[in-house]
Design an enzyme around this catalytic site. Structure first.
Site: not given
Ligand code: KIV
Length: 263
Positions: A43-44, A82, A112, A114, A181
């Site tokens: 989600d970056s 994400d 993924k 968080e 991270e």
């Molecule tokens: O959003 C992102 O780029 C991430 C990194 C850890 C790859 O979560």
């Protein structure tokens, strides 16, 4: 051969996991061709591609759209999408609904999320419904408001103990791998030794089972800020700027298009 969650899990203790982000077809194709094992549609993309100040505004539709594009470019890497802010935090059922979109509509191999031990129920619910999950702890960018900025986590004894407990709880809940991270390198070594699943570090030192970087950071394409942990393997920002100004110059002075570009 296609990378699966099982193959990634089995790399623990045997070889390094090499991961990059990708958000579009062409980049995903190049990353995949380079033999990168694991592509994260992070989600970056909210910051690197969409120009937001954080990952918080990213929507499920954004993630589905970009994950689909990445999937078209990949033949071998495992693709993890994400889950964006507030797409999984409300209830475990909400998480299944939204993760289901990334798997079913977009074709991702895994998702993924968080958060630490408090996400264990959600992880279990996703896995029970056939959705492989990667965890992500430490400096989790979706919590930037709560952290009061992008600050290294786990620097105090209590903070480090909590992160280690989080990693163990997530591994017990069934994550196939864990992003660490923005944490001290020695804590990452300790966590890596304490969990049976691979850890993939970003700003967590060399002691993880693998490394991930944001592709725009490592290519020198994200101009706003380069964190200390980033190594720039190319300066594509400068190369692109030069190409754009050369093109402008040549169109203006009539040297482009030349004879060889004409039908
Ligand atoms: O959003 C992102 O780029 C991430 C990194 C850890 C790859 O979560």
């Amino acid at each position: 051969m296609k990378w699966t969650v099982d193959r990634i899990r089995k790399l623990k203790g045997k070889g390094k996991i090499v991961s990059l982000t990708a958000y579009d077809y062409s980049t995903a194709q190049l990353v995949d061709e380079a033999g990168i094992n694991l592509i994260i549609v992070g989600d970056s993309l909210g910051m690197t591609v969409l120009g937001y100040d954080s990952t918080i505004p990213v929507t499920m539709d954004d993630m589905v759209h970009h994950t689909r594009a990445v999937m078209r470019g990949v033949t071998s890497a495992l693709v993890v999408a994400d889950m964006p802010f507030l797409s999984y935090q409300v209830t475990p059922d909400q998480a299944v609904d939204n993760a289901g979109r990334l798997i079913k509509e977009a074709g991702a191999d895994a998702v993924k999320i968080e958060g630490g031990a408090f996400r264990a129920d959600t992880v279990r619910h996703l896995i029970a419904n056939g959705i492989p999950v990667m965890g992500h702890i430490g400096l989790t960018p979706q919590s930037v408001r709560a952290f009061g900025g992008y600050k290294v986590q786990g620097r105090t004894g209590a903070g480090a103990d909590q992160l280690k407990a989080d990693a163990i709880a997530l591994a017990e809940a069934g994550v196939f791998a864990l992003v660490l991270e923005g944490i001290p390198a020695d804590l990452a070594v300790d966590i890596t030794a304490s969990v049976p699943v691979p850890t993939v570090g970003i700003g967590a030192g060399p002691g993880c089972d693998g490394q991930v970087l944001v592709v725009h950071d490592m290519l020198g394409m994200y101009a706003k800020f380069t964190p200390k942990f980033v190594k720039r393997y190319a300066e594509l920002g400068g190369t692109m700027r030069h190409a754009f100004t050369s093109y402008k110059q040549e169109v203006e002075d009539g040297t482009f298009p030349a004879d060889e570009h004409c039908y």
